[in-house]
Design a protein around this motif. Structure first.
Motif, PDB file in Angstrom:
ATOM      1  N   GLN A 117       0.814  -1.219   0.000  1.00 19.20           N
ATOM      2  CA  GLN A 117       0.000   0.000   0.000  1.00 19.20           C
ATOM      3  C   GLN A 117       0.847   1.269   0.000  1.00 19.20           C
ATOM      4  OE1 GLN A 117      -3.483   0.102  -0.402  1.00 19.20           O
ATOM      5  NE2 GLN A 117      -2.859   2.184  -0.906  1.00 19.20           N
ATOM      6  N   ASP A 118       1.917   1.314   0.794  1.00 20.26           N
ATOM      7  CA  ASP A 118       2.747   2.522   0.832  1.00 20.26           C
ATOM      8  C   ASP A 118       3.464   2.740  -0.506  1.00 20.26           C
ATOM      9  OD1 ASP A 118       4.432   0.262   1.386  1.00 20.26           O
ATOM     10  OD2 ASP A 118       5.940   1.596   2.248  1.00 20.26           O
ATOM     11  N   ASN A 121       0.848   4.108  -2.919  1.00 22.63           N
ATOM     12  CA  ASN A 121       0.642   5.531  -2.617  1.00 22.63           C
ATOM     13  C   ASN A 121       1.763   6.364  -3.225  1.00 22.63           C
ATOM     14  OD1 ASN A 121      -1.576   4.709  -1.138  1.00 22.63           O
ATOM     15  ND2 ASN A 121      -0.611   5.019   0.847  1.00 22.63           N
TER      16      ASN A 121
END
Length: 151
Positions: A117-118, A121
């Motif tokens: 997820q990071d 992003n």
């Protein structure tokens, strides 16, 4: 009769608006399942910059459903000793850590990687870059900030 007709028309319009507002619009940029990315590799994007004559391009597609980034990197004018995607905590012009090492350094470099997820992003926010390193410039000879492809 008029009152019943008005009531039915109001109900019909309200239903139609609800149905159309809930429908996915696949052609809207942020609603597509895939996003295209590009980058141009050169020495001037390195931090610090250098005068390398080597150049390259990066193209990629990110699938937001599977979280998979597919990429192709083409280059000329150098023999890389290492290459990878980096995550820059500060965005373009800031160095960061390696997140995706390349398994082969022969042009074209192709691959796929499932992002956390990071990392997703950072990709969407323009904080990933591609870097090719050489014996002459071990910190990086050519670099490209990864950006969304213009529509």
């Amino acid at each position: 009769m008029k009152r019943t007709f008005a009531y039915l028309m109001t109900a019909f319009v309200a239903t139609a608006m609800t149905v159309t507002s809930c429908s996915p619009i696949k052609d809207a940029p942020d609603k597509k399942d895939t996003v295209e990315f590009v980058g141009t590799l050169n020495g001037s994007q390195e931090v610090p910059s250098n005068s390398s004559a080597a150049t390259g391009t990066m193209t990629g597609t990110y699938n937001k459903v599977t979280k998979e980034l597919s990429y192709t990197i083409n280059y000329t004018g150098l023999t890389p000793t290492a290459g990878h995607f980096h995550l820059s905590p500060g965005g373009p012009g800031v160095n960061g850590g390696v997140i995706i090492p390349f398994s082969s350094l022969t042009s074209p470099i192709t691959g796929k990687s499932t992002l956390k997820q990071d990392q997703e992003n950072a990709l969407m926010e323009g904080r990933l870059y591609v870097n090719l390193h050489t014996a002459a410039l071990p910190a990086g000879e050519i670099r490209a900030d990864v950006k969304r492809k213009a529509l």
